[in-house]
Design an enzyme around this catalytic site. Structure first.
Site, short mmCIF file in Angstrom:
data_model
loop_
_atom_site.label_atom_id
_atom_site.label_comp_id
_atom_site.label_asym_id
_atom_site.label_seq_id
_atom_site.Cartn_x
_atom_site.Cartn_y
_atom_site.Cartn_z
N GLU A 194 -5.38 -6.29 -4.73
CA GLU A 194 -6.51 -6.42 -3.80
C GLU A 194 -6.05 -6.39 -2.35
O GLU A 194 -6.73 -5.83 -1.48
CB GLU A 194 -7.25 -7.74 -4.10
CG GLU A 194 -8.50 -7.97 -3.31
CD GLU A 194 -9.57 -6.91 -3.61
OE1 GLU A 194 -9.70 -5.99 -2.78
OE2 GLU A 194 -10.24 -6.99 -4.63
N LYS B 232 -4.26 3.90 2.41
CA LYS B 232 -5.35 3.10 1.83
C LYS B 232 -6.41 4.01 1.22
O LYS B 232 -6.98 3.71 0.18
CB LYS B 232 -5.94 2.20 2.91
CG LYS B 232 -4.95 1.13 3.38
CD LYS B 232 -5.39 0.47 4.68
CE LYS B 232 -4.36 -0.54 5.17
NZ LYS B 232 -4.64 -0.98 6.56
N LYS C 26 0.82 -1.22 0.00
CA LYS C 26 0.00 0.00 0.00
C LYS C 26 0.85 1.26 0.00
O LYS C 26 0.49 2.26 -0.61
CB LYS C 26 -0.94 0.02 1.21
CG LYS C 26 -0.25 0.00 2.54
CD LYS C 26 -1.24 0.09 3.69
CE LYS C 26 -0.49 -0.02 5.01
NZ LYS C 26 0.08 -1.37 5.25
#
Lengths: 426, 426
Positions: free
Chosen positions: A128, A204, A104
């Protein structure tokens, strides 16, 4: 058809991934016709004992050699951080190899560059696992909701802070005690800053905003407020008014196409689905123009759930690669950001004032002067002082800041405590 | 690249779909390069006034002519029911055209045949809208969780019954009043049988089980119990014990690979994420061996949310078709079903007995004789009679039925009320 996988990194996600591919391989082959094989794994330390279903001669400390290996079809990057992860991913994409990553930090920094490289190479870059671990959220946003005008995404995407806030709400723990408990359980780091100040959630949020709105958003574009200032008093007032305090990552786009991406503690009404997301669970709540409200819930972290998300991407990329197709994000547009000062929200304010005649009128007057309209007010006597709890109607961030400045200047105002955004019920 | 879409049916989903394609078309073209155009729409009555963004000369009552039209690339089937929907879908697939459908009845009856036809034709048959309307659940099950061993799926997949149960729980309404209210709001049909007796949920459970476990499950394979027998007393006892009653569609596979698919009212602990799914919302809760618990929540019905799900599938199928690839379910295996008599569950039992010495011991003895172990018991005096509320530990369905038979035969047992399954806390 054999798919040879190179895995970079064999830690708490890589190791369960290798095992999961071994145990689920036959079932995946039956469903897709693809035989997944972990050919080579890059590790930092060859001498470290490992209980994985892989012969030791497949391990190496030379990650670039795996990327370059013509016998490796697909790369899983689990090293984390910016470099060498970025260089390795670009090299793999440049060699025409699909890449799966859960990184991330890298995506929230250099996502646009990586997506562009994948698009140019005509291969998949899937991620994902980078947001909310095992919860399928990126694929639904990219595919199921591709025809949907996304208005807002609100996520509980950091399990550590959600655990701390849950313990404060349900066990009456102080922030310090709840943090210590989270650290003892391994949910929080010794230095909890990245979690409790919202940086992890911010990365995120940047990724979610990029995908939801198709524009480049980096971690640096995200406004952060953490939970370290939340007190037992705030929690108690929230409960009395039918709210629970959650750290939300919010990405929204207004009618003019301007985007706001931010992380802050938020009062969430108890009847809202996000209020029921307890302990270290994560959830992402999406509001779309046609679909209405949709929420995705599950384990946002943990080696095995994250490995499951990686494996879903591996199968997808392998199937696409086999068919000569790919599902890239493509070129991200340029975001037009709305300043946090311009964004409207309802607010909760908690302040201590001298308990004298006229003080309440004075305080209320300051709100009015700055165009901040009060929805509800509660006064609690505390001897010489009183605590005032306000909930406002929707107000501009800048107007609330100006109100706070003016209130601080009043001699009757002893202390301004928490200032939290409030969602729902307006 | 132009994609010409034929839509069969222009009712409460078809009409918003046509508008959604018109309004979202430019954005979809920017993201995917595909220009979606609704070329022809089949309707039942040409004379009916329609407020859709489509010129009237595109309407026809001749659905087969749309399927056969070489100027139509992709078919959306929204007629519903078994025929002519089945014949039209098979004809479209046979002609190499991808098909999108929301037809749960047809998929729960002839899904295996249709999936096989799509596989043979090498085109997509997508059906996200068939289960839980706008909630992305089929795609995550098929793709994100493709490498996951699914243990159990539990869904609140019927908005009508969830609305009725919510009103009974939160407003203290009787079943009859809550049903009447749902009918007045248009949530329930004049004949509510398909909803309240679990047939609608059963069709969705069959589709979920087929996808989750890769085997053929039809609506006829699903065990049903409805909510029409739930009383205010059951609701009150559930609340007192920290539960809420929900109609759950359950699909599970045991370690031996045997499958159980059923619909029944269930006591769900308040701390379970499914307990927070209120009113007409739907949610699907998935338990996987690696990913743990994942839940998908949203609007399970309504024209616009369902049209959004259809549009997501349309874009996916159009992209795949353009690339010459497809994402079919493939050939479903043969299911081995576990009889509902063999499935274990905890149970709630509510009965009225004569309030005499020795009755409780007699009743408890019957449980013990049939290997049903009692977890908790509550006795409420009612004058001459007493109400006994039991929660059992995990017990075989057949053993519970035998217990009920034996209890009915006791002279001290006046009446056996609701018998509900209980999840969690065991």
């Amino acid at each position: 058809m054999l798919v040879r996988i190179g895995v970079l990194g064999c830690g708490n996600v890589g190791a369960p991934l290798v095992d999961l591919i071994a145990s689920q391989g036959p079932d995946i082959e039956a469903r897709t016709g693809l035989r997944l094989e972990v050919t080579r794994v890059a590790v930092r330390d060859l001498a470290k004992p490992r209980a994985i279903t892989l012969s030791p001669d497949r391990l190496t400390t030379d990650a670039p050699s795996i990327v370059a290996d013509p016998e490796v079809d697909l790369i899983v990057e689990l090293i984390g951080g910016l470099e060498p992860a970025r260089t390795l991913i670009l090299a793999a994409l440049g060699a025409g190899k699909p890449v799966i990553t859960g990184n991330k930090e890298l995506l929230a920094t250099a996502g646009a560059e990586l997506f562009q490289a994948a698009e140019s190479a005509g291969v998949d870059l899937l991620f994902e696992a980078a947001v909310a671990g095992g919860i399928p959220i990126i694929r639904p946003l990219r595919e199921s909701l591709v025809g949907e005008r996304i208005l807002r995404v609100m996520g509980i995407v950091n399990g550590t802070t959600n655990y701390i806030l849950t313990r404060m709400s349900e066990a009456g723990a102080s922030y310090a005690d709840a943090l210590a408990e989270a650290q003892a359980l391994g949910y929080a780091e010794a230095d909890p800053t990245a979690d409790v100040e919202g940086y992890d959630a911010g990365a995120k949020a940047a990724i979610i905003a990029s995908i939801a709105f198709g524009v480049e958003v980096t971690a640096a574009d995200v406004h952060h407020e953490g939970i370290s200032g939340i007190t037992a008093t705030d929690i108690a007032f929230a409960q009395r008014m039918g709210y629970v305090i959650k750290l939300l990552a919010v990405a929204e786009q207004d009618d003019a196409g301007e985007i706001s991406v931010r992380v802050h503690p938020t009062m969430v009404p108890l009847e809202h689905p996000l209020a029921a997301v307890r302990e270290s669970f994560n959830a992402v709540f999406v509001e779309g123009a046609a679909v209405g409200e949709v929420m995705f819930y599950g384990r946002g972290a943990g080696g095995l759930p994250t490995a499951s998300a990686i494996l879903g991407d591996v199968v997808d990329a392998a199937v696409n690669h086999h068919r000569g197709s790919h599902a890239t994000v493509g070129r991200l547009g340029v975001a037009r950001f709305r300043s946090v000062h311009e964004v409207e929200s309802a607010y909760y304010l908690n302040m201590q004032v001298l308990d004298r005649p006229g003080v309440l009128a004075q305080v209320a007057g300051v709100f009015g002067t700055h165009r901040v309209s009060i929805r509800s007010m509660e006064q609690v006597g505390m001897g010489e002082e009183a605590r005032l709890i306000f909930i406002t109607h929707q107000a501009r961030g800048a107007d609330v800041l100006a109100t706070l400045d003016a209130l601080s200047a009043l001699s009757a105002v002893e202390r301004i405590g928490s200032v939290l955004r409030v969602i729902g019920r307006d």
